[in-house]
Scaffold this motif. Sequence first.
Motif, PDB file in Angstrom:
ATOM      1  N   HIS A 136      20.313 107.485  60.247  1.00 23.71           N
ATOM      2  CA  HIS A 136      20.633 106.175  60.829  1.00 23.71           C
ATOM      3  C   HIS A 136      20.150 105.018  59.944  1.00 23.71           C
ATOM      4  CE1 HIS A 136      20.998 108.176  65.079  1.00 23.71           C
ATOM      5  NE2 HIS A 136      22.049 108.400  64.324  1.00 23.71           N
TER       6      HIS A 136
ATOM      7  N   ARG B 115      26.381 103.218  71.504  1.00 23.43           N
ATOM      8  CA  ARG B 115      25.592 102.010  71.240  1.00 23.43           C
ATOM      9  C   ARG B 115      26.398 100.737  71.161  1.00 23.43           C
ATOM     10  NH1 ARG B 115      22.900 106.534  67.799  1.00 23.43           N
ATOM     11  NH2 ARG B 115      21.708 107.305  69.554  1.00 23.43           N
TER      12      ARG B 115
ATOM     13  N   ASN C 214      15.541 110.108  63.093  1.00 18.53           N
ATOM     14  CA  ASN C 214      16.840 110.400  62.480  1.00 18.53           C
ATOM     15  C   ASN C 214      16.984 109.564  61.215  1.00 18.53           C
ATOM     16  OD1 ASN C 214      19.661 110.425  61.854  1.00 18.53           O
ATOM     17  ND2 ASN C 214      20.061 111.114  63.957  1.00 18.53           N
TER      18      ASN C 214
ATOM     19  N   ASP D  14      27.882 107.801  67.244  1.00 19.22           N
ATOM     20  CA  ASP D  14      26.918 106.695  67.376  1.00 19.22           C
ATOM     21  C   ASP D  14      27.553 105.403  67.884  1.00 19.22           C
ATOM     22  OD1 ASP D  14      24.957 108.406  66.348  1.00 19.22           O
ATOM     23  OD2 ASP D  14      25.280 107.730  64.295  1.00 19.22           O
TER      24      ASP D  14
HETATM   25 ZN   LIG Z   1      23.702 109.476  64.908  1.00 18.65          ZN
END
Ligand SMILES: [Zn+2]
Length: 240
Positions: A122, A17, A119, A13
């Motif tokens: 998260h 991001r 998700n 992640d």
């Molecule tokens: Zn993730």
Amino acid sequence: MSSLLVVSAHAGDFVWRAAGAIALATARGDRAKVLCLTYGERGESAKAWREGKQLEEIKQLRRAEATNAAEVLGAEIEFLDAGDYPLLETPELIDRIVRVYREVEPSVVLTHPLVDPYNQDHPAAARMALHARVLAQAVGYDAPGDPLGAPPVFFFEPHQPEQCDFKPDVLLDITSVFDAKRKAMECLPAQQHMWDYYTDLAKRRGVQLKRNAGPNLGLPHNTMGEAYMRLYPQVTEVLA
Ligand SMILES: [Zn+2]
């Protein structure tokens, strides 16, 4: 020295991001630390499962990939191996995050937005990151180190921004470090489909960044951006 703490639910992640923000921080000479709560071994490693790999092997694979990506960005990385899909919120895990806050003393915190109907790990990571931040601020909280100040929290961009109530209020110019971001993304072959997607997103955010900066800054045609949302108000003596 300033320091950046990135709380990431899964191993990949932080790369998609926030790799630009991380690379900018380390290029300035700041400390950057990535805290991966899990390896994303169950929820974000479909390719490895389809290849017949087993759980422990997949965790090691994702750990190695994320470690390589962090190295490209000049960041430290720590894995809490809390287990994903589902990532469960527990007092023990929150306490471990508090201890990381107390050790890093971040001047800025990045994490996931609080909404993600695609998700649940998260938002769980974000809630724990915020809960731990508040606990780390308490003088009476029993963990080593000094009480934390009030580092601003920025949410990085989710994969489906509209569904996650994500409306950027900060556009970060990552043009000077985009090559490092791309290299970090290429450390994650388990999610190769994301490389071009997040390159295209950086171009689009770059276009928006230039539009908001205005023509006088003379930003180049190939400006690349990352989008963020602030959780807490900006504190300033000058409106700018
Ligand atoms: Zn993730």
